[in-house]
Design an enzyme around this catalytic site. Structure first.
Site, mmCIF file in Angstrom:
data_model
loop_
_atom_site.group_PDB
_atom_site.id
_atom_site.type_symbol
_atom_site.label_atom_id
_atom_site.label_comp_id
_atom_site.label_asym_id
_atom_site.label_seq_id
_atom_site.Cartn_x
_atom_site.Cartn_y
_atom_site.Cartn_z
ATOM 1 C CD1 TRP A 90 -19.002 13.610 11.455
ATOM 2 C CD2 TRP A 90 -18.540 11.599 10.777
ATOM 3 N NE1 TRP A 90 -18.465 12.869 11.800
ATOM 4 C CE2 TRP A 90 -17.745 11.504 12.014
ATOM 5 C CE3 TRP A 90 -18.669 10.855 9.480
ATOM 6 C CZ2 TRP A 90 -17.202 10.184 12.093
ATOM 7 C CZ3 TRP A 90 -16.989 9.382 9.952
ATOM 8 C CH2 TRP A 90 -17.669 9.270 11.223
ATOM 9 C CD GLU A 97 -5.375 -2.604 2.413
ATOM 10 O OE1 GLU A 97 -5.806 -2.171 1.506
ATOM 11 O OE2 GLU A 97 -4.317 -2.081 3.378
ATOM 12 C CB THR A 136 -1.080 0.283 1.023
ATOM 13 O OG1 THR A 136 0.412 0.136 2.427
ATOM 14 C CG2 THR A 136 -1.661 -1.118 1.406
ATOM 15 C CE LYS A 176 -14.368 12.940 12.119
ATOM 16 N NZ LYS A 176 -13.448 12.262 11.746
HETATM 17 P P1 ADP Z 1 -3.677 3.352 -1.650
HETATM 18 O O1 ADP Z 1 -4.172 5.401 -1.873
HETATM 19 O O2 ADP Z 1 -3.904 3.735 0.017
HETATM 20 O O3 ADP Z 1 -2.602 2.260 -1.949
HETATM 21 P P2 ADP Z 1 -5.483 1.610 -2.690
HETATM 22 O O4 ADP Z 1 -4.492 2.252 -4.048
HETATM 23 O O5 ADP Z 1 -5.975 -0.050 -1.981
HETATM 24 O O6 ADP Z 1 -5.102 2.503 -1.014
HETATM 25 O O7 ADP Z 1 -6.594 2.661 -2.694
HETATM 26 C C1 ADP Z 1 -8.072 2.274 -2.038
HETATM 27 C C2 ADP Z 1 -8.956 3.671 -0.974
HETATM 28 O O8 ADP Z 1 -9.418 4.052 -1.714
HETATM 29 C C3 ADP Z 1 -10.297 3.138 -0.628
HETATM 30 O O9 ADP Z 1 -9.537 2.723 0.922
HETATM 31 C C4 ADP Z 1 -11.095 4.207 -0.709
HETATM 32 O O10 ADP Z 1 -10.734 5.087 0.306
HETATM 33 C C5 ADP Z 1 -10.776 4.701 -2.312
HETATM 34 N N1 ADP Z 1 -12.007 4.698 -3.633
HETATM 35 C C6 ADP Z 1 -11.555 3.558 -3.851
HETATM 36 N N2 ADP Z 1 -12.332 3.626 -5.027
HETATM 37 C C7 ADP Z 1 -13.122 4.564 -4.731
HETATM 38 C C8 ADP Z 1 -14.376 4.988 -5.387
HETATM 39 N N3 ADP Z 1 -14.580 4.298 -6.428
HETATM 40 N N4 ADP Z 1 -14.921 5.972 -4.802
HETATM 41 C C9 ADP Z 1 -14.389 6.552 -3.799
HETATM 42 N N5 ADP Z 1 -13.214 6.136 -3.163
HETATM 43 C C10 ADP Z 1 -12.921 4.897 -3.469
#
Ligand code: ADP
Length: 547
Positions: free
Chosen positions: A449, A331, A186, A444
Site C-alpha cells: 500500500w 458522523e 454527508t 495498491k
Molecule cells: P465528507 O467529506 O465525505 O462529507 P467528512 O467531511 O465527514 O466527509 O470527512 C471525513 C473524512 O475526511 C475522514 O473520514 C477522513 O478521511 C478525512 N479527514 C478529516 N480530517 C482529516 C485529517 N486531519 N487528515 C486526513 N484525513 C482527514
C-alpha cells in the site's frame, strides 16, 4: 442505588442562557453578505434567538420539525442555531456547494418545512423551490428593503420582518436530552447522501470536550474565527463551545479568500482560527506575497483533510502560530482526535516534535478507537501496523436518519457496535493516530500500500507547488502505480524531472510517483477537499509514460 444529584437534561438552550448571563457583552462580529461588518453581542444573539423560537411557534412548527439553512457563517445563522434547536426543532444545515439536484433531494428527504437562506443563494433557491413542495416558507436572511421583488419564490419573507413582530421573551422548553437537535448530510460521493442526526446530549458533550486544553483550548480570553463553515458539521462544534466559554466570535461570511480572512484576523484580534488546509493555503500565499505577519493569532486547528507538514512548519516557523492537526468526520460531530504534545515531548528538538505534530493526534475523551485487519482482529498500537479505523462514543452515529444505507455499525465480540470510518490508520504507543489514507484512495501497488497523503505531502513541500493530488492509475504488472497531479504557484517553475528528483530520499523508491501531470486546477468538493473521484474521471484517458 442511584446517585442523589439533580436530573437536569443537557440542552443546547442552556448554553445561550449561560453565555447571556455571564458574557452577555461578549462580541460577535460578522462580515455580511451585504459587504459590511456587523457587530452584536452574545446578549443580542440570545435575545434574537428567542425571537426565532417565537416565530417558529407562530408557524406552528411541531417538536422535531426541520428548519433548513443555506447560509454562510454569520450572526443570523448563529441565532438560528440556538432558536431552532433550543425550541425543540431540528436545524438542518445544507451545504450550498452541493449540486441543486442534491440540495432538492436532501431537503425533501429531511422533510424541511422552512428554509432560511443568505441572499447570495437566491439563484439556488430559485432552482430548487419548485422541487421542494414540503417547504412552506422561504426566509431570506436580510432586511425587508433588500427582499428581492419578482423572485418567483412563493411564500418568501425577509428574516428581519419575520422576526421583527416577535417578542424576545420566551421560555426555553425542557425535554429529553436525547432529542434530535440538528442534522448534516454527508457529501454522498457514493450512493445517496446520508444524514447524521445529532442530539442535544451529543452536541453538549462534544461542546465540553472541544473546549478542553488538549483539544481546541478555547477560553473567554479568545477571539475565535471559524472559517470552517457552519453549514458543514456545525463548524466543528465551535458555535456551541464558544457559548460554553464565552469567547468573542468572528464570522467571515462569504469572503474566504486569503486577503479577507487575513484582514479579519488582524482587525478583530483573532487569537484562534479553524479551517481546512485549502483555506490556509490561500491565506499563507497572500501573506507571503505581501510580507505580512500576525499580531495576535497564536494557534489554528486544521483538519478535514491531511494538513501537510510544510504547512505546519510555515505556520510555526514563519508566523509563530501553533498548528493543532485534527481529524474527524460528519458522523462524529465531527471531532475524533486532535494533535497536541505531551509533557514528555516538550524537550524534544523541533524536528522530532514536527514528526508528532503531523499526525492527526490523540483521541479526545469520549471517543474510543481501534484499528483492525481485514478479519476484524485488533492490530497493535505500534505506529507501524495499519488497518481500518473504527470508532465509538456518545457523539458518534449509531444509525443514519431514516435508516438510509442500513445498519452502519460493526459489532465486536461483546456485541458493542463500532462505526467504521472508511479511513486506514496507524496508532502509536502514545496513542497518536496517523491517517494513512481513505480506504478508497489508498494506492495498491504490487500488493503493497502507498499512502496518497504521504505522496501529496512531499509534493507540496516543494516551493513551486501550490496544490497536489495523488491517485493510482492502472498498471499491468503492479495493478496500480501512483501519479501526482500538480498545480504550480503563480510565476513558479518546476519540471517533471525536478519534482520526481525531489522525492528521492524522502520516501521509499518504489513509492515515488511514476509521473507528474501539471494541471490548471485540482477539483475540490463541497467542503473544500480534493475530489479524487472527479480527478480520476478527468484523467481517465491518461496512460503511464512507462507503458
Ligand atoms: P465528507 O467529506 O465525505 O462529507 P467528512 O467531511 O465527514 O466527509 O470527512 C471525513 C473524512 O475526511 C475522514 O473520514 C477522513 O478521511 C478525512 N479527514 C478529516 N480530517 C482529516 C485529517 N486531519 N487528515 C486526513 N484525513 C482527514
Amino acid at each position: 442505588m442511584l446517585g442523589l444529584m439533580q436530573d437536569q437534561p443537557l440542552l443546547i438552550s442552556s448554553l445561550i442562557e449561560f453565555v447571556e448571563r455571564h458574557n452577555g457583552d461578549g462580541e460577535i462580529v460578522s462580515r455580511r453578505v451585504e459587504g459590511d461588518i456587523h457587530r452584536t453581542t452574545w446578549g443580542g444573539i440570545a435575545s434574537r434567538s428567542r425571537q426565532v423560537a417565537n416565530a417558529l411557534d407562530c408557524e406552528q412548527l411541531l417538536f422535531s420539525d426541520r428548519v433548513a439553512t443555506l447560509a454562510w457563517n454569520g450572526y443570523r445563522h448563529l441565532e438560528l442555531y440556538y432558536g431552532v434547536s433550543g425550541s425543540g426543532r431540528v436545524l438542518h444545515t445544507i451545504n450550498p456547494r452541493l449540486h441543486p439536484d442534491q440540495i432538492a433531494w436532501i431537503a425533501n428527504h429531511a422533510e424541511d418545512q422552512i428554509l432560511c437562506f443568505d441572499l447570495s443563494f437566491l439563484p439556488l433557491v430559485q432552482a430548487v423551490h419548485a422541487r421542494c413542495p414540503g417547504i412552506r416558507k422561504w426566509v431570506a436572511l436580510c432586511d425587508a428593503d433588500r427582499l428581492p421583488v419578482d423572485s418567483g419564490v412563493p411564500n418568501l419573507v425577509s428574516y428581519e420582518s419575520w422576526l421583527g413582530q416577535q417578542s424576545s421573551d420566551y421560555d426555553w422548553p425542557t425535554f429529553d436530552e436525547n432529542s434530535a437537535s440538528s442534522m448534516c448530510y454527508t457529501s454522498g460521493t457514493t450512493g445517496n447522501p446520508k444524514a447524521a442526526l445529532y442530539s442535544h446530549r451529543s452536541t453538549m458533550l462534544h461542546a465540553y470536550a472541544a473546549a478542553l486544553p488538549d483539544v481546541m483550548r478555547i477560553s473567554a480570553q479568545d477571539s475565535v474565527l471559524p472559517v470552517v463553515p457552519m453549514f458543514h458539521v456545525n463548524a466543528w462544534g465551535i458555535p456551541y463551545s464558544a457559548a460554553l466559554v464565552g469567547c468573542k466570535l468572528v464570522f467571515p461570511g462569504p469572503s474566504l479568500d486569503g486577503k479577507s480572512v487575513y484582514e479579519l484576523i488582524e482587525s478583530e484580534g483573532v487569537t484562534f482560527a479553524a479551517g481546512v488546509p485549502t483555506v490556509w493555503q490561500m491565506m499563507l500565499g497572500h501573506m507571503q506575497t505581501n510580507g505580512l505577519k500576525f499580531s495576535k493569532l497564536n494557534r489554528t486547528v486544521i483538519g478535514g483533510s491531511a494538513c501537510p507538514p510544510a504547512m505546519i512548519t510555515a505556520f510555526q516557523e514563519n508566523y509563530n502560530v501553533e498548528v493543532l492537526h485534527a481529524w474527524g468526520m460528519t458522523e462524529m460531530s465531527p471531532l475524533g482526535t486532535l494533535c497536541t504534545l505531551k509533557n514528555k515531548h516538550l524537550a524534544l528538538p523541533a524536528d522530532a516534535q514536527l514528526q508528532i505534530r503531523m499526525k492527526q493526534g490523540r483521541a479526545i475523551f469520549g471517543v474510543d478507537m481501534k484499528i483492525v485487519d481485514g478479519e476484524g482482529n485488533e492490530l497493535p498500537w505500534d505506529g507501524k501496523a495499519y488497518g481500518d479505523l473504527l470508532v465509538k462514543g456518545p457523539w458518534v452515529v449509531k444509525e443514519y436518519f431514516k435508516g438510509e444505507g442500513g445498519d452502519p455499525l460493526v459489532p465486536d465480540a461483546q456485541g458493542r457496535g463500532w462505526f467504521p470510518t472508511g479511513d486506514v490508520a496507524t496508532i502509536d504507543a502514545d496513542g497518536y493516530l496517523q491517517i494513512t489514507d481513505r480506504s478508497k484512495d489508498v494506492i495498491k501497488s504490487g500488493g503493497e500500500w502507498i499512502s496518497s497523503i504521504d505522496i501529496e505531502n512531499i509534493a507540496v513541500a516543494h516551493p513551486a507547488v501550490a496544490m497536489a493530488a495523488c491517485i493510482g492509475v492502472f498498471h499491468p504488472k503492479w495493478d496500480e502505480r501512483p501519479i501526482i497531479a500538480v498545480v504550480k504557484k503563480p510565476g513558479a517553475e518546476v519540471t517533471r524531472e525536478e519534482l520526481l528528483k525531489f522525492y528521492e530520499g524522502k520516501t521509499a523508491k518504489w513509492q515515488i510517483p511514476d509521473d507528474v501531470v501539471f494541471v490548471e486546477a485540482i477539483p475540490l468538493g463541497a467542503t473544500g477537499k480534493i475530489l479524487k473521484t472527479r480527478l480520476r474521471e478527468l484523467l481517465k484517458d491518461y496512460k503511464l509514460p512507462t507503458l
